[in-house]
Write a protein that holds these residues in place. Structure first.
Motif, mmCIF file in Angstrom:
data_model
loop_
_atom_site.group_PDB
_atom_site.id
_atom_site.type_symbol
_atom_site.label_atom_id
_atom_site.label_comp_id
_atom_site.label_asym_id
_atom_site.label_seq_id
_atom_site.Cartn_x
_atom_site.Cartn_y
_atom_site.Cartn_z
ATOM 1 N N TYR A 153 0.861 -1.183 0.000
ATOM 2 C CA TYR A 153 0.000 0.000 0.000
ATOM 3 C C TYR A 153 0.889 1.222 0.000
ATOM 4 C CZ TYR A 153 -4.147 -2.763 0.950
ATOM 5 O OH TYR A 153 -5.171 -3.641 0.851
ATOM 6 N N ALA A 211 -2.300 -10.262 14.414
ATOM 7 C CA ALA A 211 -2.598 -9.032 15.130
ATOM 8 C C ALA A 211 -3.362 -8.092 14.208
ATOM 9 C CB ALA A 211 -1.308 -8.375 15.589
ATOM 10 N N SER A 212 -3.936 -7.091 14.815
ATOM 11 C CA SER A 212 -4.642 -6.098 14.019
ATOM 12 C C SER A 212 -3.652 -5.391 13.096
ATOM 13 C CB SER A 212 -5.323 -5.101 14.957
ATOM 14 O OG SER A 212 -5.994 -4.140 14.198
ATOM 15 N N GLY A 213 -4.023 -5.254 11.850
ATOM 16 C CA GLY A 213 -3.136 -4.586 10.903
ATOM 17 C C GLY A 213 -2.117 -5.493 10.266
ATOM 18 N N SER A 214 -2.176 -6.782 10.549
ATOM 19 C CA SER A 214 -1.188 -7.693 9.993
ATOM 20 C C SER A 214 -1.489 -8.062 8.541
ATOM 21 C CB SER A 214 -1.100 -8.957 10.853
ATOM 22 O OG SER A 214 -2.379 -9.553 10.937
ATOM 23 N N GLY A 215 -2.676 -7.770 8.094
ATOM 24 C CA GLY A 215 -2.984 -8.027 6.684
ATOM 25 C C GLY A 215 -3.925 -9.188 6.462
ATOM 26 N N LYS A 216 -4.639 -9.593 7.484
ATOM 27 C CA LYS A 216 -5.534 -10.742 7.360
ATOM 28 C C LYS A 216 -6.670 -10.459 6.358
ATOM 29 C CE LYS A 216 -6.727 -10.585 11.711
ATOM 30 N NZ LYS A 216 -6.014 -9.394 12.228
ATOM 31 N N SER A 217 -7.296 -9.311 6.548
ATOM 32 C CA SER A 217 -8.400 -8.979 5.639
ATOM 33 C C SER A 217 -7.894 -8.873 4.211
ATOM 34 C CB SER A 217 -9.040 -7.654 6.056
ATOM 35 O OG SER A 217 -9.582 -7.768 7.342
ATOM 36 N N THR A 218 -6.717 -8.255 4.078
ATOM 37 C CA THR A 218 -6.136 -8.101 2.748
ATOM 38 C C THR A 218 -5.979 -9.457 2.072
ATOM 39 O OG1 THR A 218 -4.939 -6.201 3.605
ATOM 40 C CG2 THR A 218 -4.194 -7.102 1.504
ATOM 41 N N GLU A 246 -12.175 -1.040 -0.319
ATOM 42 C CA GLU A 246 -12.163 0.206 0.432
ATOM 43 C C GLU A 246 -13.410 0.316 1.320
ATOM 44 O OE1 GLU A 246 -10.150 3.237 1.682
ATOM 45 O OE2 GLU A 246 -9.434 1.818 0.171
ATOM 46 N N ARG A 296 -13.682 -2.180 4.423
ATOM 47 C CA ARG A 296 -12.778 -2.016 5.559
ATOM 48 C C ARG A 296 -13.462 -1.368 6.759
ATOM 49 N NH1 ARG A 296 -7.449 -1.434 5.543
ATOM 50 N NH2 ARG A 296 -7.559 0.676 6.340
ATOM 51 N N GLU A 302 -13.424 -12.154 10.557
ATOM 52 C CA GLU A 302 -13.841 -11.864 11.931
ATOM 53 C C GLU A 302 -15.346 -12.029 12.103
ATOM 54 O OE1 GLU A 302 -11.607 -10.818 14.271
ATOM 55 O OE2 GLU A 302 -10.020 -9.690 13.256
ATOM 56 N N MET A 304 0.998 5.144 0.721
ATOM 57 C CA MET A 304 0.238 6.265 1.254
ATOM 58 C C MET A 304 1.182 7.397 1.594
ATOM 59 S SD MET A 304 -1.009 4.181 4.608
ATOM 60 C CE MET A 304 -1.872 5.588 5.234
ATOM 61 N N VAL A 315 2.511 -5.033 3.025
ATOM 62 C CA VAL A 315 1.655 -5.770 3.957
ATOM 63 C C VAL A 315 1.848 -7.273 3.829
ATOM 64 C CG1 VAL A 315 -0.703 -6.179 4.702
ATOM 65 C CG2 VAL A 315 -0.021 -3.917 3.934
ATOM 66 N N LEU A 323 3.960 0.618 2.274
ATOM 67 C CA LEU A 323 3.602 -0.339 3.314
ATOM 68 C C LEU A 323 3.526 -1.714 2.673
ATOM 69 C CD1 LEU A 323 2.826 -0.211 6.330
ATOM 70 C CD2 LEU A 323 0.441 -0.186 5.597
HETATM 71 N N1 LIG Z 1 -6.163 1.214 1.109
HETATM 72 C C1 LIG Z 1 -5.176 1.205 2.000
HETATM 73 N N2 LIG Z 1 -4.289 2.200 2.034
HETATM 74 C C2 LIG Z 1 -3.273 2.180 2.915
HETATM 75 N N3 LIG Z 1 -3.094 1.242 3.793
HETATM 76 C C3 LIG Z 1 -3.952 0.207 3.823
HETATM 77 C C4 LIG Z 1 -5.038 0.141 2.934
HETATM 78 N N4 LIG Z 1 -5.706 -0.991 3.187
HETATM 79 C C5 LIG Z 1 -5.067 -1.600 4.214
HETATM 80 N N5 LIG Z 1 -4.011 -0.872 4.593
HETATM 81 C C6 LIG Z 1 -3.093 -1.203 5.635
HETATM 82 O O1 LIG Z 1 -2.679 -2.550 5.454
HETATM 83 C C7 LIG Z 1 -2.527 -3.150 6.682
HETATM 84 C C8 LIG Z 1 -3.313 -4.445 6.703
HETATM 85 O O2 LIG Z 1 -4.667 -4.170 6.688
HETATM 86 P P1 LIG Z 1 -5.781 -5.260 6.939
HETATM 87 O O3 LIG Z 1 -7.104 -4.641 6.919
HETATM 88 O O4 LIG Z 1 -5.578 -6.405 5.994
HETATM 89 O O5 LIG Z 1 -5.416 -5.739 8.408
HETATM 90 P P2 LIG Z 1 -6.161 -6.780 9.324
HETATM 91 O O6 LIG Z 1 -5.157 -7.798 9.669
HETATM 92 O O7 LIG Z 1 -7.407 -7.239 8.702
HETATM 93 O O8 LIG Z 1 -6.479 -5.929 10.608
HETATM 94 P P3 LIG Z 1 -7.756 -5.995 11.567
HETATM 95 O O9 LIG Z 1 -7.589 -7.195 12.451
HETATM 96 O O10 LIG Z 1 -7.681 -4.738 12.348
HETATM 97 O O11 LIG Z 1 -8.939 -6.071 10.705
HETATM 98 C C9 LIG Z 1 -2.984 -2.192 7.750
HETATM 99 O O12 LIG Z 1 -1.830 -1.642 8.378
HETATM 100 C C10 LIG Z 1 -3.729 -1.136 7.001
HETATM 101 O O13 LIG Z 1 -3.503 0.107 7.599
#
Ligand SMILES: Nc1ncnc2c1ncn2[C@@H]1O[C@H](COP(=O)(O)OP(=O)(O)OP(=O)(O)O)[C@@H](O)[C@H]1O
Ligand SMILES: [Mg+2]
Lengths: 233, 702
Positions: free
Chosen positions: A19, A47-54, B697, B700, A174, A21, A28, A26
């Motif tokens: 990503y 952990a939160s922000g680790s990229g699971k959703s991605t 987007e 999220r 989740e 920004m 991920v 970043l």
């Molecule tokens: N469109 C974007 N622009 C910039 N950064 C992004 C974007 N989408 C995700 N990120 C970043 O990528 C990282 C991973 O995001 P993601 O949503 O996959 O985390 P996650 O593991 O699902 O977290 P959570 O448990 O909080 O849902 C995060 O640090 C987030 O800030």
């Protein structure tokens, strides 16, 4: 707990996702490899922000990776043109989200049927939807709008909606994150039931206790996947 | 499938589509109404002009010109000429049965002859059919009258037996009945007179002969008299209904009226014998539909008027010895009307007639050469009026084009907001496998439904307006006046709305008052859009008409609307008008968005801060808009009166006694399709934006 996978349904190869920004990069996902067998219930911890959703979005073809590929039944998802990828998602993947994402204008039955109405409408869609809703225990609520339901009820509608096309793969982000423990347990019971029926599930969570309900656990850390057993303790 | 479902759900759930629907419907209704009225006007004028005065007219002053019979014979030889007729015309004094004296235009004609050039016979009011129709009305009114009479008598009996207090009450009731009876009584008596007069006589043949048939005049008068056909509005007791029919109260039919005219010598001096008076019997009335004509003109036999005016061929004899001829003067007439042969334009006819006349007049020393003898087409006679209409039509098209542009923008704004609001759902749909084109088509279908329904509603409204335009006009003129409706009503509504909304908002937004610059955008879109619209509109007018001056004059008129005196330079006028439109549009946008936010707020969406900020913005912009309006309110109402033509359809100015309309099916269809097209255009960009929404987007966030 893990057993050998006879027929892999999803194969993820060297997946990278960046990503950008404000000039900052970043990174991920840094080369995620993963194989999921048919009938597996995989939990991805992290952990939160680790990229699971991605990762989950990439597997479902909602997002595009910077590098690497996802193969579904041997077919490369990202080689499909966009409309075909949408169709693939409609037919083969069912999404369940933390915040349900039901359409407020539609009632419970219509929300459930929605996935079926997109793409080729299967026969007896309404009956099938009613049947699924009965299975998740919402027979009495068919005509209700999402606003009139509790969180747990909404999530059950979302699960019915994800299942209506008989997907090969259920992708859950989740699914209990917004629910109290007891309600969450009910949802997980439902997943267990589905799993017992042969449904392949990939579930993402940050809660180890919830992940324990699955039959295989991985953690996402530093942009890579690792087995729980080997990394932790 | 899901597209249709969602389209209709979105339509049903929100108030906002109603706004879009209303905008489309209003625009369609307006455009159809304007086009129908303008079309009717032009058609009517083209018809009425040539029908009423022939295609070309030759005339001099009131003194007249000689040798007209020979001239007519010569003109009739031309292949361009179908028919020609001679007239004498003067002003006269007509004494009415109620002893009032009216100034009238007296025209002496040979009805058979004039009927070949104009539509004289079609304008004859009293015909057998009309009599039958009026007999029906007579029966109805008589029955009503008798019914009232019975009630009156009954009440009168009770009145005699009543006590004091009851008496006053009964008296009031009696008075009411009497009031209602009055007009009925006049109508019943008046119509009886008409029926009596026409008993055994054909009213049309009377009008065509302008003679008094035997037994027509009652009571019979031993002194012979000639017939006269009177314009229907000359007798002001002929009350015109909204539907164009007349309520006959005190008719002149069969009555003898003295007419006085002033003879002129061939040199144009007043004759020494002084004014001439003669009695005429009113044999019929004429209804041409041109108010100017109907309210002034009376027709009498050509020879009779000619003689009264001493314009006949005269052997002037010695007074003492009637056999001794002193001198002779040729007969004179005031004008010759010429009708063109089929496929000959009035202009071609004028050419031919002028050439012929130039040859004809040479041997006659007492005939004026062509420049002094006026030879004009009916179009030239009406040129002032035609020019005015043309100008008005251009200005109207220009204004309404702009208004329609606004509706496209309105739809754009509405859809833009809807898409924004639905972003989350769009993302969900994409996650469930909906394609980009599928998402776009939801919103395009949405716009299509709005376009179709809006167009249908608009067309229905237009049909109702156009059908009843004269009644509406009377209502506007009598009840309120267009100024009240056009300027006052929106103003009052706006103030009321502002008061309610402001209280409501101030209460809700008191603690959260942070303005959001993002919402300035919509308002600011108005400025460049206004400029762009002006450029496009100007270009269109210029391309269509090829008249650069017209473009300048339209811009100047637009500037005038604001009360600013427009600069002479066309470039400055253009710049100013573009600025005015841009500011007005920005203000409009702000108000619209403010309203939508207030509605949203009521429905419980959106943050209070945004709503409050928007409302403040809207109020400021509306204040600017209102200030513009107020500064030029006199100008504006005057211009509106003129431009819309609904306030006072001044019958004198506009010539016709009713607002003419002509609704053409193909025009209605074109406008409806344009409306559909416009709403699709307005929705296109928002629909594309929706289809490019990134699902990740939106997923999220909650
Ligand atoms: N469109 C974007 N622009 C910039 N950064 C992004 C974007 N989408 C995700 N990120 C970043 O990528 C990282 C991973 O995001 P993601 O949503 O996959 O985390 P996650 O593991 O699902 O977290 P959570 O448990 O909080 O849902 C995060 O640090 C987030 O800030
Ligand atoms: Mg997440």
């Amino acid at each position: 707990m893990s057993k050998p996978q006879a027929q892999p349904i999803v194969r993820v190869e060297a997946l990278h996702k960046h990503y950008h920004m404000g000039g900052e990069d970043l990174h991920v996902l840094r080369g995620v490899d993963l194989t999921v067998g048919r009938g597996e219930w995989l939990a991805v911890l992290g952990a939160s922000g680790s990229g699971k959703s991605t990762l989950l979005h990439l597997i479902g073809g909602l997002d595009t990776p910077d590098e690497g590929n996802v193969y579904f039944d041997g077919q490369s998802v990202f080689e499909l043109p966009l409309p075909k990828r949408d169709r693939f998602r409609n037919q083969h993947c069912g999404f369940v989200f933390q915040f349900y994402h039901l359409l407020p204008e539609l009632n419970v039955l219509e929300n459930t049927m929605l996935t079926g109405m997109i793409g080729t409408r299967p026969a007896a869609l309404r009956e099938r939807a009613a049947e699924l809703l009965e299975r998740v225990g919402l027979t009495e609520r068919l005509k209700h709008k999402p606003k009139q339901l509790s969180g747990g009820e909404r999530q059950r509608v979302a699960i019915a909606r994800a299942l209506i096309n008989g997907p090969d793969l259920l992708l859950a982000d989740e699914p209990t994150g917004n629910l109290d423990r007891k309600t969450g347990e009910h949802i997980l019971d439902l997943f267990s039931e589905l799993h017992a029926g042969g449904q392949t599930i990939i579930m993402v969570t940050h809660d180890a206790q919830i992940a324990d309900r699955s039959n295989r656990e991985l953690t996402l850390d530093g942009g890579r996947l690792a087995a729980v057993a080997t990394t932790a303790e | 499938m899901y597209k249709l479902l969602l389209t209709f759900r979105y339509l049903r759930r929100k108030l906002i589509p109603l706004f879009a629907l209303a905008a489309v419907a209003l625009c369609v209704a307006m455009l159809i109404t304007v086009i129908s009225i303008m079309g009717g006007f032009v058609d009517h004028m083209t018809n009425a002009g040539s029908k009423l005065m022939g295609d070309v007219r030759l005339s001099t002053g009131a003194e007249g010109f000689p040798h007209y019979e020979q001239l007519i014979d010569e003109l009739k030889k031309l292949p361009e000429v179908e028919a020609a007729a001679v007239q004498v015309k003067t002003w006269g004094l007509l004494k009415t049965p109620s002893e009032r004296t009216l100034v009238v235009e007296v025209v002496g004609v040979r009805p058979d002859e004039i009927n070949r050039v104009t539509n004289y016979s079609e304008t004859v009011y009293w015909t057998e059919d009309r009599l039958a129709e009026q007999r029906e009305r007579y029966r109805e009114n008589k029955a009503r009258y008798d019914e009232l009479e019975r009630r009156f008598l009954k009440l009168k009996d009770r009145y005699a037996a009543a006590d004091e207090q009851r008496k006053a009450e009964l008296l009031e009731q009696l008075r009411k009945i009497d009031d209602e009876q009055r007009d009925l009584r006049f109508n019943v008596i008046g119509l009886t007179q008409v029926f009596d007069a026409y008993a055994g006589v054909d009213p049309e043949s009377l009008a065509m002969s302008l003679n008094v048939a035997e037994g027509f005049e009652k009571p019979a008068n031993p002194r012979p008299a000639y017939g006269m056909a009177v314009g229907i509005e000359v007798n002001t007791a002929n009350m015109r209904h909204e539907d164009g029919s007349y309520n006959i109260l005190r008719p002149w039919i069969g009555q003898r009226l003295p007419l006085t005219v002033l003879p002129l010598t061939s040199a144009g001096n007043v004759s020494q014998t002084g004014a001439e008076s003669l009695d005429f019997v009113v044999v019929n009335e004429l209804h041409s539909g041109l108010f100017d004509t109907d309210s002034k003109r009376v027709y009498v036999p050509f020879d009779v008027l000619q003689e009264m005016l001493q314009m006949q061929q005269a052997e002037l004899v010695d007074e003492m010895d009637p056999t001794k001829v002193v001198d002779t003067s040729p007969a004179r007439a005031s004008s010759i009307m010429v009708k063109a042969a089929p496929d000959v334009s009035p202009e071609q006819l004028r050419e031919a007639v002028s050439r012929q006349y130039a040859q004809f007049q040479q041997p006659y020393s007492d005939l004026l050469p062509e420049p002094y003898m006026s030879i004009v087409t009916w179009k030239q006679l009406l040129s002032d009026l035609i020019r005015t209409v043309q100008n008005e039509k251009n200005l109207m098209l220009f204004l309404f084009m702009g208004i329609s542009g606004v509706s496209v923008i309105l739809i754009f704004v509405i859809f833009y907001m809807t898409v924004k609001e639905k972003t989350r759902d769009i993302g969900t749909l994409r996650a469930l496998g909906a394609s980009q084109s599928g998402i776009a088509s939801i919103f395009l279908m949405y716009a299509g439904v709005i376009g179709v329904i809006g167009a249908v509603i608009g067309a229905v409204i237009a049909v109702l307006i156009v059908r009843n335009i004269n009644e509406i006009h009377t209502w506007l003129g009598n009840g309120f006046g267009a100024c009240v409706v056009i300027v006052g009503a929106p103003l009052a509504l706006g103030l009321l709305y502002a008061a309610v909304a402001a209280t409501h908002l101030v209460l809700r937004a008191m603690f959260d008052w942070s303005a959001r610059t993002t919402y300035l955008r919509t308002t600011l879109i108005g400025l460049p859009t206004g400029l762009l619209m002006m450029v496009v509109a100007n270009l269109l007018v210029w391309l269509v008409t090829g008249d650069a001056k017209l473009v300048g004059s339209i811009n100047r008129q637009l500037v005038q609307l604001t009360g600013i005196s427009p600069p002479q330079s066309p470039v400055l006028a253009y710049a100013l008008s573009a600025g005015v439109v841009a500011v007005a549009l920005a203000a409009l946008f702000a108000v619209i968005e403010g309203q939508m936010i207030v509605i949203d707020l009521r429905l419980g969406h959106r943050s209070k801060a945004k709503a409050a900020a928007m409302f403040v913005l809207g109020v400021v912009a509306a204040a600017v808009g209102l200030a513009v309006v107020f500064l030029g309110v006199d100008n504006l109402t005057a211009q509106l009166n003129e431009a819309l033509g609904i306030t006072i359809w001044d019958r004198r100015v506009y010539f016709f006694d009713r607002i003419p309309t002509n609704m053409k099916t193909h025009e209605v269809l074109i406008i409806c399709f344009l409306a559909l097209f416009a709403s699709l255009c307005g929705a296109l960009i928002p629909a594309l934006r929706a289809s490019f929404t990134d699902p990740v987007e939106t997923l999220r966030y909650e």
